[in-house]
Design an enzyme around this catalytic site. Sequence first.
Site, PDB file in Angstrom:
ATOM      1  N   CYS A 270       0.811  -1.230   0.000  1.00 18.67           N
ATOM      2  CA  CYS A 270       0.000   0.000   0.000  1.00 18.67           C
ATOM      3  C   CYS A 270       0.835   1.265   0.000  1.00 18.67           C
ATOM      4  O   CYS A 270       0.443   2.264  -0.592  1.00 18.67           O
ATOM      5  CB  CYS A 270      -0.931   0.015   1.202  1.00 18.67           C
ATOM      6  SG  CYS A 270      -2.225  -1.235   1.105  1.00 18.67           S
TER       7      CYS A 270
ATOM      8  N   HIS B 193     -12.625   8.351 -10.611  1.00 17.52           N
ATOM      9  CA  HIS B 193     -11.585   8.185 -11.631  1.00 17.52           C
ATOM     10  C   HIS B 193     -10.519   9.267 -11.505  1.00 17.52           C
ATOM     11  O   HIS B 193     -10.096   9.876 -12.487  1.00 17.52           O
ATOM     12  CB  HIS B 193     -12.198   8.139 -13.032  1.00 17.52           C
ATOM     13  CG  HIS B 193     -12.910   6.852 -13.286  1.00 17.52           C
ATOM     14  ND1 HIS B 193     -14.179   6.612 -12.807  1.00 17.52           N
ATOM     15  CD2 HIS B 193     -12.524   5.736 -13.934  1.00 17.52           C
ATOM     16  CE1 HIS B 193     -14.557   5.402 -13.157  1.00 17.52           C
ATOM     17  NE2 HIS B 193     -13.557   4.840 -13.844  1.00 17.52           N
TER      18      HIS B 193
ATOM     19  N   GLU C 297     -13.339   1.172   1.830  1.00 17.68           N
ATOM     20  CA  GLU C 297     -12.258   1.078   0.862  1.00 17.68           C
ATOM     21  C   GLU C 297     -12.273  -0.295   0.192  1.00 17.68           C
ATOM     22  O   GLU C 297     -11.870  -0.443  -0.952  1.00 17.68           O
ATOM     23  CB  GLU C 297     -10.925   1.303   1.580  1.00 17.68           C
ATOM     24  CG  GLU C 297      -9.786   1.582   0.651  1.00 17.68           C
ATOM     25  CD  GLU C 297      -8.527   1.941   1.399  1.00 17.68           C
ATOM     26  OE1 GLU C 297      -8.151   3.125   1.372  1.00 17.68           O
ATOM     27  OE2 GLU C 297      -7.924   1.047   2.020  1.00 17.68           O
TER      28      GLU C 297
END
Length: 168
Positions: free
Chosen positions: A23, A67, A135
Amino acid sequence: MIIRKLFKFEGAHIVRNCSSEKCRENIHGHSYIVEVFITSDKLDDGYMIMDFCRLEKVRNFIESFDHTYTLWQKDNKDFKAFIYKYNRRVAEIPVSPSAEGFALMFFYVIDRIINEIPAVNGEGNIQLHSVRVHETATGYAEAFRKDLVLVNFTMDDIHFSFSNNQSK
């Protein structure tokens, strides 16, 4: 009584300084789900806390991240230059783009938006209760009013590389 409105966006980030090497060192994306919970001390003339259509500015703000690469302002200047060079949609934010960072920032912004919505149908004292940011399918972070003590930024610290009204 409490109501919930769900929003979605697709986004990418790196979560610097976290424990997971995957991550903190790799660009990756998520299909985010954002739940906004609202309360009031009374129901309006239509027996609702508020009509969901009144949350258009909340929807527009959250869709600004769709996006989009979300960049932490504290990231390395060379990396930031790379991101801006190769991405048309960048959101540069004052918190790490973790689920917790998003939840705190979204609560902060959405609270301000909701406080500016005028009563038009006998609404009561409408309050943002919490913002939950999923998430992944198995994990989320949720921010509450008491978490505003963690805020060390202002609205001026949130920047988009594009106009918010062109977020689609």
